[in-house]
Enzyme design. Structure first.
Site, short mmCIF file in Angstrom:
data_model
loop_
_atom_site.label_atom_id
_atom_site.label_comp_id
_atom_site.label_asym_id
_atom_site.label_seq_id
_atom_site.Cartn_x
_atom_site.Cartn_y
_atom_site.Cartn_z
N GLY A 1 -60.80 86.03 -6.62
CA GLY A 1 -59.75 85.83 -5.64
C GLY A 1 -58.60 86.80 -5.79
O GLY A 1 -57.99 87.20 -4.81
N MET A 2 -58.31 87.18 -7.03
CA MET A 2 -57.14 88.02 -7.26
C MET A 2 -57.48 89.40 -7.79
O MET A 2 -56.60 90.25 -7.88
CB MET A 2 -56.20 87.33 -8.24
CG MET A 2 -55.55 86.09 -7.68
SD MET A 2 -54.49 85.29 -8.91
CE MET A 2 -55.69 84.69 -10.07
N ASP B 1 -56.99 77.34 -15.74
CA ASP B 1 -58.05 77.53 -14.73
C ASP B 1 -59.43 77.43 -15.40
O ASP B 1 -60.30 78.26 -15.17
CB ASP B 1 -57.88 78.88 -14.04
CG ASP B 1 -58.70 78.97 -12.74
OD1 ASP B 1 -59.05 77.90 -12.19
OD2 ASP B 1 -58.99 80.08 -12.28
#
Length: 717
Positions: free
Chosen positions: A22-23, A135
């Site tokens: 995602g990043m 996470d």
């Protein structure tokens, strides 16, 4: 923007893209200073432009770089170059836990607990350094080819949660803790919650909470009760179920308070899986409970004799504690303190006179006896309920009934029949034939002469039936091969004319590879060409594991199968194989499927590149466009010349104004045909034209782009 082949930080050469998130994007790179391969994680552009995010990200990444642990993907370096923010990490060859679960549907309890222990140890090392992951999920856990479990992506989560970032960037909400879902403060116990969800998925193959939107899932984490993993897999032990429950408590104070506590319970569950030892502590109840020493308890008992209720005794004790605390705070002069001490000793002596230790011992003994009697009664009632104490004879009848329920079959007539037919018939009945050969002039070779069970007799299914078979009038004596190596035994039996059948078995005393037993036995006579079965030792059972069949499997699947079997993936090579169906799959394994090897043995595999392809070469000069190909072509024109194979491979690209191009020597071409592509511009000069009226006009020159293809046939190498 990162491109393949570029070098960042003056040392890391980007080789290929191996993942995206995602990043960030992850690339395989080579560290030219230390001559090793590494993984380089590069922040995506939208986050690189957020100064606040970049600042926090760099701080966390630098902290993570200080972590060194075998269960953590270690961070080597952090840097920035031309607006590219990157982290250099250990390159781990393997698959994520998420893919591993998907391949196996769900993991065994032992394997799931073992992985959870390794993950917990990695997270514990981070927590000890005041780094919280935030996470934890299967996608951030990697199982290496050697079977090591490693946690990755430390540091990036905290930087992300410090900013307003959309949920699709922050990973799956399926593993987030209730406090994270509320947007509140999160600490080490948030990682424990996420690990509990990960354990649930390992054990069941699914996540506990699901929904159509991330908001719906987050609300379930906050409000709904955690389902039991045993609802989906009934064989999960109670201790493992309770560990998952304790990890996933809604209140952080009711979870494990540290990874060390969790690791202790996980290890204990491996030894005593069915013991219900996990206790969830209510912090409110715990806060109201006070531990009382033996001396304080004795004093309370003595004081209670002179008071109506325990409440009054505790009240007086509280008053005395307050008095002592006041005395301690405002200490009297030394003389007064001595006097007060003498008073307290006198008071304690008086209280001791009221206390009867003999009566206390008698009371204690009676209490122990009563507890033993109650325990015996409970044990008797439980045993009777389960039939352990059976005085009616019913238990004996049950055992007899179970014995009577065994399947029995009727023995058939075998004498006078060929041994091959008899073996098939007995095996179909569920009986196991054992063969002994004996010389006979009455029966032909291979005919059954006798059986130890008479025809018509009812025998238990699975029983052995000993058959005496004729070896003919000139039987050959079977040599003794027990204790020989496999090669020696095969050679010895072959010299006597016997065929050899092999089987394997474990033996604690006979070393691996030697013969444990043979059938027929040594000294018996058997016909020429008869089969002698030898049992080859695999050594002690506990030291060996069975090699799985990896043929036709993808490399990742093969590695997962080896890890599950307790083995390691060794060297992976790429080879040509004539079987087209195996292209891209395992076509060779260094240990045969079904064989037994030491635990932890590395199994080398080869992945097929497909059948060997013929290769071709181009060894020729290149001439320019001819007049037949293009009448308008002019010598000296700048031409781009490209040599292409028909499979799309570009073999040459150059520009020239003069032909021929010197001889080329290009080898390893996989296509037999191709073409030369000439790209250039034809230019015509301006000209003067006399019109009918005698005037002269100028016609402007023209330019025309031209592409010309010339077929080429390559020469076989």
């Amino acid at each position: 923007m990162v491109k393949i082949g570029m070098i960042i930080g003056d040392r890391y050469e980007i080789l290929e893209k191996i993942g995206t998130g995602g990043m960030s994007d992850v690339y395989k790179a080579k560290d030219h200073k230390l001559n090793r391969f590494v993984a380089v994680k590069v922040l995506k552009q939208e986050f690189s432009e957020n100064a606040n995010f970049v600042s926090k990200f760099r701080i966390e990444a630098q902290a993570a770089a200080g972590l060194m642990h075998p269960n953590i993907v270690n961070v080597y370096d952090v840097g920035e170059e031309s607006g590219i923010y990157y982290i250099v990490m250990e390159l781990v060859e393997g698959i994520t836990l998420k893919k591993y679960i998907e391949k196996k549907a769900r993991l065994s309890v032992k394997e799931a607990v073992s992985i959870a222990i390794q993950v917990s140890m990695g997270i514990e090392a981070a927590h000890n350094n005041h780094i919280i992951h935030r996470d934890i999920k299967p996608q951030n856990i990697i199982i290496s080819k050697e079977g090591k479990v490693k946690v990755t992506d430390f540091g990036i989560a905290k930087a992300a949660t410090s900013n307003t970032i959309t949920s699709n960037v922050m990973g799956s909400v399926h593993y987030t803790s209730p406090e994270q879902a509320r947007g509140g403060y999160s600490d080490e116990k948030s990682d424990i919650y996420s690990l509990g969800i990960t354990m649930f998925e390992m054990l069941t193959g699914r996540v506990p909470f699901n929904g159509e939107t991330t908001v719906a899932i987050a609300i379930k984490h906050i409000q709904e009760e955690m389902p039991s993993p045993r609802e989906y897999v009934s064989e999960i032990p109670v201790s493992v179920e309770q560990i998952v429950f304790k990890c996933c408590q809604k209140s952080p104070d009711r979870r494990y308070q540290s990874m060390g506590e969790l690791i202790t319970d996980l290890k204990r569950s491996l030894m005593t899986p069915d013991e219900d030892f996990v206790k969830v502590v209510n912090p409110d109840e715990e806060g109201s409970t006070k531990m009382i020493s033996d001396s304080e308890m004795a004093r309370i008992k003595k004081q209670s004799q002179s008071r109506d209720t325990m409440e009054e005794a505790m009240h007086l004790r509280k008053e005395r504690d307050v008095k002592r605390s006041v005395q301690k705070k405002y200490a009297p002069p030394e003389d007064e303190e001595l006097e007060d001490t003498d008073y307290e000793e006198e008071d304690e002596d008086e209280e001791d006179d009221d206390y009867d230790p003999k009566m206390e011992r008698i009371t204690t003994i009676l209490a122990v006896i009563a507890a033993i009697l109650i325990g015996c009664i409970v044990l008797f009632l439980v045993g009777k309920a389960f039939g352990v104490f059976d005085f009616s004879g019913e238990g004996k009848n049950t055992v007899q009934e179970e014995e009577e329920e065994k399947v029995q079959v009727e023995m058939i007539e075998v004498v006078g029949k060929n041994i091959d037919e008899v073996k098939v018939a007995l095996l179909n009945l569920g009986l196991t034939p054992e063969i002994e050969y004996q010389e006979s002039s009455e029966y032909e070779q291979g005919i059954v002469m006798n059986a130890n069970v008479d025809p018509g007799t009812m025998v238990d299914e699975g029983s052995n039936v000993i058959l005496t078979v004729s070896a003919g009038s000139e039987g050959i004596e079977v040599p003794d091969v027990v204790g020989m190596t496999e090669a020696e035994a095969v050679a010895e039996l072959g010299k006597k004319g016997f065929a050899v059948s092999k089987t394997e078995g474990h033996d604690e005393y006979i070393k691996a590879g030697d013969i444990i037993t043979q059938s027929p036995k040594a000294g018996e006579k058997a016909p020429n060409g008869a089969s002698v079965t030898i049992t080859i030792s695999l050594g002690p059972d506990k030291e060996k594991v069975r090699v799985p069949d990896l043929m036709g499997r993808a490399e990742e699947e093969a590695m997962a199968m080896l890890v599950e079997a307790g083995l390691q993936l060794g060297v992976v090579s790429e080879v040509n194989n004539e079987n087209v169906d195996l292209t891209g799959l395992v076509c060779y394994q260094s240990y045969s499927a079904g064989s037994y090897v030491e635990v932890g043995t590395a199994v080398d595999v080869s992945v097929s590149l497909g059948p060997i392809q013929a290769t071709y070469k181009f060894t020729d000069t290149i001439t320019g466009p001819t007049a037949e190909e293009d009448p308008n072509y002019r010598a000296g024109t700048l031409v781009t010349v490209t040599l292409m194979a028909d499979d799309g491979t570009q073999l040459l690209s150059t520009q020239t104004t003069s032909f021929p191009i010197q001889q080329q020597n290009i080898t390893g071409i996989k296509s037999q045909t191709g073409y030369l592509l000439f790209q250039y511009v034809n230019v015509t000069d301006s000209t003067s034209v006399t019109n009918e009226d005698g005037t002269v006009s100028t016609v402007e020159g023209t330019s025309e782009s031209k592409e010309l293809r010339r077929p080429v046939t390559f020469v076989a190498e």
